[in-house]
Design a protein around this motif. Sequence first.
Motif, PDB file in Angstrom:
ATOM      1  N   ASN A   2       0.835  -1.189   0.000  1.00  0.00           N
ATOM      2  CA  ASN A   2       0.000   0.000   0.000  1.00  0.00           C
ATOM      3  C   ASN A   2       0.876   1.247   0.000  1.00  0.00           C
ATOM      4  O   ASN A   2       1.843   1.332   0.740  1.00  0.00           O
ATOM      5  CB  ASN A   2      -0.921   0.003   1.218  1.00  0.00           C
ATOM      6  CG  ASN A   2      -1.968  -1.079   1.125  1.00  0.00           C
ATOM      7  OD1 ASN A   2      -2.284  -1.561   0.038  1.00  0.00           O
ATOM      8  ND2 ASN A   2      -2.517  -1.456   2.256  1.00  0.00           N
ATOM      9  N   LYS A   3       0.518   2.192  -0.815  1.00  0.00           N
ATOM     10  CA  LYS A   3       1.233   3.453  -0.908  1.00  0.00           C
ATOM     11  C   LYS A   3       0.252   4.588  -0.688  1.00  0.00           C
ATOM     12  O   LYS A   3      -0.953   4.399  -0.709  1.00  0.00           O
ATOM     13  CB  LYS A   3       1.906   3.589  -2.266  1.00  0.00           C
ATOM     14  CG  LYS A   3       2.980   2.558  -2.492  1.00  0.00           C
ATOM     15  CD  LYS A   3       3.754   2.849  -3.729  1.00  0.00           C
ATOM     16  CE  LYS A   3       4.836   1.801  -3.858  1.00  0.00           C
ATOM     17  NZ  LYS A   3       6.004   2.280  -4.516  1.00  0.00           N
ATOM     18  N   GLU A   4       0.812   5.770  -0.488  1.00  0.00           N
ATOM     19  CA  GLU A   4      -0.008   6.966  -0.323  1.00  0.00           C
ATOM     20  C   GLU A   4       0.475   8.027  -1.294  1.00  0.00           C
ATOM     21  O   GLU A   4       1.625   8.041  -1.701  1.00  0.00           O
ATOM     22  CB  GLU A   4       0.115   7.514   1.102  1.00  0.00           C
ATOM     23  CG  GLU A   4      -0.486   6.632   2.157  1.00  0.00           C
ATOM     24  CD  GLU A   4      -0.366   7.242   3.543  1.00  0.00           C
ATOM     25  OE1 GLU A   4       0.657   7.923   3.827  1.00  0.00           O
ATOM     26  OE2 GLU A   4      -1.284   7.049   4.339  1.00  0.00           O
ATOM     27  N   VAL A   5      -0.437   8.935  -1.626  1.00  0.00           N
ATOM     28  CA  VAL A   5      -0.097  10.090  -2.432  1.00  0.00           C
ATOM     29  C   VAL A   5      -0.654  11.306  -1.703  1.00  0.00           C
ATOM     30  O   VAL A   5      -1.730  11.236  -1.096  1.00  0.00           O
ATOM     31  CB  VAL A   5      -0.653   9.970  -3.870  1.00  0.00           C
ATOM     32  CG1 VAL A   5      -2.157   9.945  -3.902  1.00  0.00           C
ATOM     33  CG2 VAL A   5      -0.117  11.067  -4.750  1.00  0.00           C
ATOM     34  N   GLU A   6       0.089  12.395  -1.753  1.00  0.00           N
ATOM     35  CA  GLU A   6      -0.347  13.621  -1.087  1.00  0.00           C
ATOM     36  C   GLU A   6      -0.887  14.601  -2.111  1.00  0.00           C
ATOM     37  O   GLU A   6      -0.215  14.918  -3.097  1.00  0.00           O
ATOM     38  CB  GLU A   6       0.813  14.254  -0.320  1.00  0.00           C
ATOM     39  CG  GLU A   6       0.382  15.415   0.544  1.00  0.00           C
ATOM     40  CD  GLU A   6       1.486  15.912   1.456  1.00  0.00           C
ATOM     41  OE1 GLU A   6       1.514  17.131   1.699  1.00  0.00           O
ATOM     42  OE2 GLU A   6       2.310  15.091   1.913  1.00  0.00           O
ATOM     43  N   VAL A  10      -3.035  16.581   1.913  1.00  0.00           N
ATOM     44  CA  VAL A  10      -3.725  15.433   2.512  1.00  0.00           C
ATOM     45  C   VAL A  10      -3.207  14.157   1.851  1.00  0.00           C
ATOM     46  O   VAL A  10      -3.080  14.091   0.631  1.00  0.00           O
ATOM     47  CB  VAL A  10      -5.262  15.542   2.332  1.00  0.00           C
ATOM     48  CG1 VAL A  10      -5.960  14.330   2.918  1.00  0.00           C
ATOM     49  CG2 VAL A  10      -5.788  16.836   2.930  1.00  0.00           C
ATOM     50  N   LYS A  11      -2.923  13.149   2.672  1.00  0.00           N
ATOM     51  CA  LYS A  11      -2.445  11.868   2.143  1.00  0.00           C
ATOM     52  C   LYS A  11      -3.618  10.917   1.906  1.00  0.00           C
ATOM     53  O   LYS A  11      -4.494  10.789   2.756  1.00  0.00           O
ATOM     54  CB  LYS A  11      -1.449  11.235   3.106  1.00  0.00           C
ATOM     55  CG  LYS A  11      -0.144  11.993   3.166  1.00  0.00           C
ATOM     56  CD  LYS A  11       0.867  11.294   4.028  1.00  0.00           C
ATOM     57  CE  LYS A  11       2.158  12.099   4.028  1.00  0.00           C
ATOM     58  NZ  LYS A  11       3.203  11.472   4.809  1.00  0.00           N
ATOM     59  N   TYR A  12      -3.600  10.278   0.748  1.00  0.00           N
ATOM     60  CA  TYR A  12      -4.634   9.330   0.350  1.00  0.00           C
ATOM     61  C   TYR A  12      -3.976   8.003  -0.028  1.00  0.00           C
ATOM     62  O   TYR A  12      -2.902   7.996  -0.620  1.00  0.00           O
ATOM     63  CB  TYR A  12      -5.410   9.850  -0.862  1.00  0.00           C
ATOM     64  CG  TYR A  12      -6.122  11.152  -0.627  1.00  0.00           C
ATOM     65  CD1 TYR A  12      -7.392  11.168  -0.054  1.00  0.00           C
ATOM     66  CD2 TYR A  12      -5.540  12.366  -0.958  1.00  0.00           C
ATOM     67  CE1 TYR A  12      -8.055  12.360   0.169  1.00  0.00           C
ATOM     68  CE2 TYR A  12      -6.189  13.564  -0.744  1.00  0.00           C
ATOM     69  CZ  TYR A  12      -7.449  13.556  -0.180  1.00  0.00           C
ATOM     70  OH  TYR A  12      -8.101  14.740   0.044  1.00  0.00           O
ATOM     71  N   PRO A  13      -4.653   6.878   0.262  1.00  0.00           N
ATOM     72  CA  PRO A  13      -4.108   5.591  -0.172  1.00  0.00           C
ATOM     73  C   PRO A  13      -4.267   5.428  -1.681  1.00  0.00           C
ATOM     74  O   PRO A  13      -5.210   5.955  -2.272  1.00  0.00           O
ATOM     75  CB  PRO A  13      -4.975   4.573   0.575  1.00  0.00           C
ATOM     76  CG  PRO A  13      -6.279   5.261   0.781  1.00  0.00           C
ATOM     77  CD  PRO A  13      -5.925   6.721   0.969  1.00  0.00           C
ATOM     78  N   LEU A  53      -6.874   5.766  -6.926  1.00  0.00           N
ATOM     79  CA  LEU A  53      -7.053   6.524  -5.689  1.00  0.00           C
ATOM     80  C   LEU A  53      -8.485   6.430  -5.175  1.00  0.00           C
ATOM     81  O   LEU A  53      -8.719   6.167  -3.988  1.00  0.00           O
ATOM     82  CB  LEU A  53      -6.687   7.990  -5.907  1.00  0.00           C
ATOM     83  CG  LEU A  53      -5.216   8.295  -5.817  1.00  0.00           C
ATOM     84  CD1 LEU A  53      -4.888   9.585  -6.540  1.00  0.00           C
ATOM     85  CD2 LEU A  53      -4.803   8.403  -4.366  1.00  0.00           C
ATOM     86  N   CYS A  57      -9.438   4.604  -1.659  1.00  0.00           N
ATOM     87  CA  CYS A  57     -10.100   5.404  -0.617  1.00  0.00           C
ATOM     88  C   CYS A  57     -11.445   4.792  -0.247  1.00  0.00           C
ATOM     89  O   CYS A  57     -11.780   4.689   0.940  1.00  0.00           O
ATOM     90  CB  CYS A  57     -10.275   6.845  -1.086  1.00  0.00           C
ATOM     91  SG  CYS A  57      -8.752   7.807  -1.043  1.00  0.00           S
ATOM     92  N   THR A  79       3.657  14.886  -8.593  1.00  0.00           N
ATOM     93  CA  THR A  79       2.765  13.911  -7.964  1.00  0.00           C
ATOM     94  C   THR A  79       2.756  12.646  -8.780  1.00  0.00           C
ATOM     95  O   THR A  79       2.811  11.567  -8.257  1.00  0.00           O
ATOM     96  CB  THR A  79       1.328  14.477  -7.851  1.00  0.00           C
ATOM     97  OG1 THR A  79       1.369  15.710  -7.189  1.00  0.00           O
ATOM     98  CG2 THR A  79       0.429  13.518  -7.105  1.00  0.00           C
TER      99      THR A  79
END
Length: 79
Positions: A2-6, A10-13, A53, A57, A79
């Motif tokens: 699992n990774k996140e992106v900002e 705000v960070k989202y999976p 995303l 989410c 991004t």
Amino acid sequence: MNKEVEINGVKYPIRATMGALVRYKQLTGKEVSEMDTTKPATDELCTYYYCCLASACNADGVDFPFDLMRFCDALTPET
């Protein structure tokens, strides 16, 4: 993994899911496998990224307040 992106602080999976594949098909009328991976179009990449995303989410119960265009507008090349 699992990774996140900002986005906008705000960070989202983010991850590929079956839901992401379905979302992509619904939005584009094409399967992800039909994307030209040698030089995919920016709109295809943004749409697939959005689907990954939104689906991650949704699966994780994280609020994802973007429609496709608002999401693309918030993205930067970094991004």
